[in-house]
Scaffold this motif. Structure first.
Motif, PDB file in Angstrom:
ATOM      1  N   UNK A  26      39.080   4.091 -18.926  1.00  0.00           N
ATOM      2  CA  UNK A  26      40.353   4.150 -18.226  1.00  0.00           C
ATOM      3  C   UNK A  26      41.438   4.694 -19.136  1.00  0.00           C
ATOM      4  N   UNK A  27      41.316   4.457 -20.424  1.00  0.00           N
ATOM      5  CA  UNK A  27      42.305   4.964 -21.368  1.00  0.00           C
ATOM      6  C   UNK A  27      42.018   6.403 -21.775  1.00  0.00           C
ATOM      7  N   UNK A  28      40.778   6.829 -21.551  1.00  0.00           N
ATOM      8  CA  UNK A  28      40.354   8.156 -21.994  1.00  0.00           C
ATOM      9  C   UNK A  28      41.044   9.258 -21.193  1.00  0.00           C
ATOM     10  N   UNK A  29      41.113   9.096 -19.893  1.00  0.00           N
ATOM     11  CA  UNK A  29      41.740  10.103 -19.045  1.00  0.00           C
ATOM     12  C   UNK A  29      43.137   9.641 -18.625  1.00  0.00           C
ATOM     13  N   UNK A  30      44.097  10.479 -18.865  1.00  0.00           N
ATOM     14  CA  UNK A  30      45.476  10.178 -18.461  1.00  0.00           C
ATOM     15  C   UNK A  30      45.660  10.695 -17.034  1.00  0.00           C
ATOM     16  N   UNK A  31      45.298   9.862 -16.059  1.00  0.00           N
ATOM     17  CA  UNK A  31      45.301  10.339 -14.674  1.00  0.00           C
ATOM     18  C   UNK A  31      46.728  10.575 -14.178  1.00  0.00           C
ATOM     19  N   UNK A  32      46.907  11.650 -13.428  1.00  0.00           N
ATOM     20  CA  UNK A  32      48.220  12.011 -12.909  1.00  0.00           C
ATOM     21  C   UNK A  32      48.624  11.136 -11.734  1.00  0.00           C
ATOM     22  N   UNK A  33      47.623  10.622 -11.024  1.00  0.00           N
ATOM     23  CA  UNK A  33      47.870   9.806  -9.832  1.00  0.00           C
ATOM     24  C   UNK A  33      46.827   8.703  -9.811  1.00  0.00           C
ATOM     25  N   UNK A  34      47.267   7.464  -9.747  1.00  0.00           N
ATOM     26  CA  UNK A  34      46.267   6.396  -9.827  1.00  0.00           C
ATOM     27  C   UNK A  34      46.065   5.631  -8.522  1.00  0.00           C
ATOM     28  N   UNK A  84      47.543  13.749   3.531  1.00  0.00           N
ATOM     29  CA  UNK A  84      47.513  12.322   3.864  1.00  0.00           C
ATOM     30  C   UNK A  84      46.339  11.631   3.179  1.00  0.00           C
ATOM     31  N   UNK A  85      45.287  12.389   2.952  1.00  0.00           N
ATOM     32  CA  UNK A  85      44.148  11.897   2.182  1.00  0.00           C
ATOM     33  C   UNK A  85      44.086  12.683   0.876  1.00  0.00           C
ATOM     34  N   UNK A  86      43.766  11.993  -0.213  1.00  0.00           N
ATOM     35  CA  UNK A  86      43.630  12.692  -1.497  1.00  0.00           C
ATOM     36  C   UNK A  86      42.303  13.432  -1.578  1.00  0.00           C
ATOM     37  N   UNK A  87      41.321  12.966  -0.859  1.00  0.00           N
ATOM     38  CA  UNK A  87      40.010  13.592  -0.855  1.00  0.00           C
ATOM     39  C   UNK A  87      39.150  12.900   0.176  1.00  0.00           C
ATOM     40  N   UNK A  88      37.963  13.444   0.422  1.00  0.00           N
ATOM     41  CA  UNK A  88      37.133  12.852   1.476  1.00  0.00           C
ATOM     42  C   UNK A  88      35.679  13.274   1.347  1.00  0.00           C
ATOM     43  N   UNK A 260      20.754  20.228   0.670  1.00  0.00           N
ATOM     44  CA  UNK A 260      22.051  19.639   0.304  1.00  0.00           C
ATOM     45  C   UNK A 260      22.800  19.216   1.559  1.00  0.00           C
ATOM     46  N   UNK A 261      23.468  18.071   1.491  1.00  0.00           N
ATOM     47  CA  UNK A 261      24.105  17.550   2.702  1.00  0.00           C
ATOM     48  C   UNK A 261      25.618  17.429   2.524  1.00  0.00           C
ATOM     49  N   UNK A 262      26.149  16.235   2.348  1.00  0.00           N
ATOM     50  CA  UNK A 262      27.607  16.086   2.251  1.00  0.00           C
ATOM     51  C   UNK A 262      28.129  16.454   0.856  1.00  0.00           C
ATOM     52  N   UNK A 263      29.441  16.680   0.797  1.00  0.00           N
ATOM     53  CA  UNK A 263      30.131  16.911  -0.470  1.00  0.00           C
ATOM     54  C   UNK A 263      31.388  16.046  -0.495  1.00  0.00           C
ATOM     55  N   UNK A 264      31.975  15.908  -1.678  1.00  0.00           N
ATOM     56  CA  UNK A 264      33.286  15.275  -1.781  1.00  0.00           C
ATOM     57  C   UNK A 264      34.297  16.404  -1.959  1.00  0.00           C
ATOM     58  N   UNK A 265      35.222  16.523  -1.008  1.00  0.00           N
ATOM     59  CA  UNK A 265      36.152  17.650  -1.026  1.00  0.00           C
ATOM     60  C   UNK A 265      37.592  17.225  -1.257  1.00  0.00           C
ATOM     61  N   UNK A 266      38.321  18.098  -1.945  1.00  0.00           N
ATOM     62  CA  UNK A 266      39.768  17.929  -2.138  1.00  0.00           C
ATOM     63  C   UNK A 266      40.405  19.300  -1.942  1.00  0.00           C
ATOM     64  N   UNK A 267      41.700  19.324  -1.706  1.00  0.00           N
ATOM     65  CA  UNK A 267      42.356  20.620  -1.592  1.00  0.00           C
ATOM     66  C   UNK A 267      42.504  21.228  -2.984  1.00  0.00           C
ATOM     67  N   UNK A 268      42.500  22.564  -3.026  1.00  0.00           N
ATOM     68  CA  UNK A 268      42.673  23.232  -4.314  1.00  0.00           C
ATOM     69  C   UNK A 268      44.012  22.852  -4.940  1.00  0.00           C
ATOM     70  N   UNK A 269      45.047  22.768  -4.101  1.00  0.00           N
ATOM     71  CA  UNK A 269      46.377  22.414  -4.597  1.00  0.00           C
ATOM     72  C   UNK A 269      46.352  21.025  -5.241  1.00  0.00           C
ATOM     73  N   UNK A 271      43.771  19.466  -6.523  1.00  0.00           N
ATOM     74  CA  UNK A 271      42.976  19.509  -7.755  1.00  0.00           C
ATOM     75  C   UNK A 271      43.781  20.115  -8.905  1.00  0.00           C
ATOM     76  N   UNK A 272      44.578  21.129  -8.602  1.00  0.00           N
ATOM     77  CA  UNK A 272      45.375  21.765  -9.658  1.00  0.00           C
ATOM     78  C   UNK A 272      46.498  20.851 -10.137  1.00  0.00           C
ATOM     79  N   UNK A 273      47.022  20.038  -9.226  1.00  0.00           N
ATOM     80  CA  UNK A 273      48.102  19.113  -9.602  1.00  0.00           C
ATOM     81  C   UNK A 273      47.584  17.861 -10.301  1.00  0.00           C
ATOM     82  N   UNK A 274      46.305  17.541 -10.061  1.00  0.00           N
ATOM     83  CA  UNK A 274      45.750  16.275 -10.563  1.00  0.00           C
ATOM     84  C   UNK A 274      44.391  16.485 -11.248  1.00  0.00           C
TER      85      UNK A 274
END
Length: 461
Positions: A26-34, A84-88, A260-269, A271-274
């Motif tokens: 948890x200390x290793x990565x300085x997450x932008x959004x927790x 509204x969702x950070x990822x899915x 291959x079936x499902x993936x975990x997706x996020x918006x490019x924007x 991902x670039x911000x976080x």
């Protein structure tokens, strides 16, 4: 109902989870959004999200996650695009479809594939009784599997002769299920229809009419007689067996082994911000996938108990266990061993291969969702816009360095392309480096230089 992380996760940590190591991470990565909200659909293949939450893997990374079930795949995608969702949890085709602008235009990326296999095709009892006489039997009288769609074709032809459209359900136009159902039907000589500028339902020239139904509603829609069969993930095929309303005739493992079936997706924007938050999420999900498959699926019973809760899949544990613990039940009582029906980590299941993305793009082109021919280079460029193995491997390297994963479990030297794959139900070989050559092999489907005209004919470009 949503699920939120809390201190109670500590109680769920058992045995192998290292508190000291996770505090360090948890200390290793300085997450932008927790504080994050992640979406999912009520299917067993959302398991990595539930496990990462329940076993505290998100919190180990300094992430406080809310998991929210979504009504359907379109709502889920729209909420990721809107922020509204950070990822899915997403259909593998959704980030690709959005990126090329089929349906909704948006830049969605994935750095984590969630699973292999996990779907099935179920038909109603009435249709099964009509298929059954033509299917070869084993010595004990049970049907020989896999069952090809050539045994469904006389039924479809009969319905057509009676003036009855043969209707089947799938979950979304760019879903794995749509492409798997189309693949199986076409391999048996049944045209599942083409998409075109004047028919966005994909029913031009269709022998079987496919339409969208949300996964949890599949059994009820079948029971109501609105559709005669469907392709969906679990537990909704096994539920048809338990309710006595339908018979799964084939699994996607038998259509394309280890697909291959499902993936975990996020918006490019996003991902670039976080970027650090994204890495932290992928780390947590990789750990969950390892847990789901480790020691020859030893944790699956516990996973079933988690998934059965109302905040996740919310189906009977017995129904979920039928496919999650190495078996699959076709007809009532005909339960067979399929140890790889759900794969979450082994066989590099979580690595986002470019060749997997290209297979989905070939199916979009085959059925007209990509209207015009594209050179092989376009398929490769598009795959590389969406699939992010660089993020995946960075997360994996951190886990290895922290002692939470084994070096040997990751494909460090791959160029992102699997070797040519031959284990399809129609014996056609897929080489991700040659998508147009692959498309040329199908008796049914668009090929290089062909388009669908406004009146639904396949014509030259």
């Amino acid at each position: 109902m949503t699920v939120q992380t809390s201190a109670k996760f500590c109680a769920a940590l058992v045995g192998a989870v290292s508190i000291i190591a996770t505090t360090a991470s948890a200390e290793w990565l300085d997450v932008e959004k927790d504080e994050l909200t992640l979406g999912f659909i009520k299917l067993t293949d959302m398991a990595p999200l539930a496990v990462a939450y329940e076993l505290g893997y998100f919190e180990d990374e300094g992430l406080y996650v809310t998991l929210e079930p979504q009504a359907n795949w379109k709502v889920l995608l729209d909420r990721v695009i809107d922020g509204e969702l950070d990822g899915a949890h997403m259909l593998a085709g959704q980030p690709l479809g959005a990126t090329i602008g089929f349906g909704t235009q948006a830049d969605i990326i994935t750095a984590f594939s969630m699973d292999l296999n996990g779907n099935g095709i179920t038909v109603s009892n009435e249709v099964w009784e009509q298929m059954k006489p033509g299917i070869p039997k084993m010595a004990d009288g049970r049907p020989v599997h896999p069952i090809g769609a050539e045994y469904l074709k006389p039924v479809v032809d009969s319905y057509r002769d009676q003036g009855k459209p043969f209707k089947m359900g799938m979950v979304f136009p760019v879903s794995t299920h749509n492409y798997e159902l189309r693949y199986w039907l076409a391999a048996g000589g049944i045209n599942p229809g083409y998409y075109g500028k004047t028919d966005i339902t994909g029913q031009f020239q269709a022998d079987a009419l496919l339409s969208v139904t949300p996964p949890p509603q599949m059994p009820a829609t079948l029971e109501a007689g609105t559709i005669y069969g469907y392709c969906v993930g679990e537990p909704w095929n096994q539920q048809a067996v338990f309710k006595g309303i339908g018979v799964p005739v084939i699994t996607d493992y038998e259509i394309w082994k280890d697909n291959p079936e499902k993936v975990f997706g996020v918006s490019r924007e996003w991902a670039e911000e976080n970027p650090n938050t994204h890495l932290a999420l992928v780390k947590a999900l990789i750990r969950a996938a390892i847990w789901l498959d480790e020691n020859d699926n030893a944790n699956r019973e516990e996973a079933v108990e988690i998934l059965a809760r109302s905040e996740y899949v919310g189906a009977d544990a017995e129904v979920i266990a039928n496919s999650m613990t190495g078996t699959f039940e076709y007809e009532k009582g005909d339960k067979r061993d399929i140890p790889d029906f759900n794969v979450f980590f082994r066989y590099n299941a979580t690595y986002p291969y470019y060749s997997d993305a290209i297979w989905y793009l070939t199916q979009m082109r085959r059925w007209g969702q990509i209207a015009e021919s594209k050179p092989d280079s376009w398929y490769m460029d598009t795959a590389k816009k969406v699939y992010r193995p660089d993020v995946y491997l960075e997360a994996a390297r951190m886990l290895v360095d922290e002692g939470k994963a084994d070096e040997a479990d990751f494909p460090w030297d791959t160029d992102g392309f699997k070797p040519p794959q031959k284990e399809f139900i129609d014996d056609i070989t897929f080489n991700g480096r040659k998508p147009n050559e692959y498309l040329a092999q199908f008796p049914i489907g668009l090929k290089e230089g062909e388009i669908v005209s406004d009146d639904g004919r396949v014509v030259s470009e």
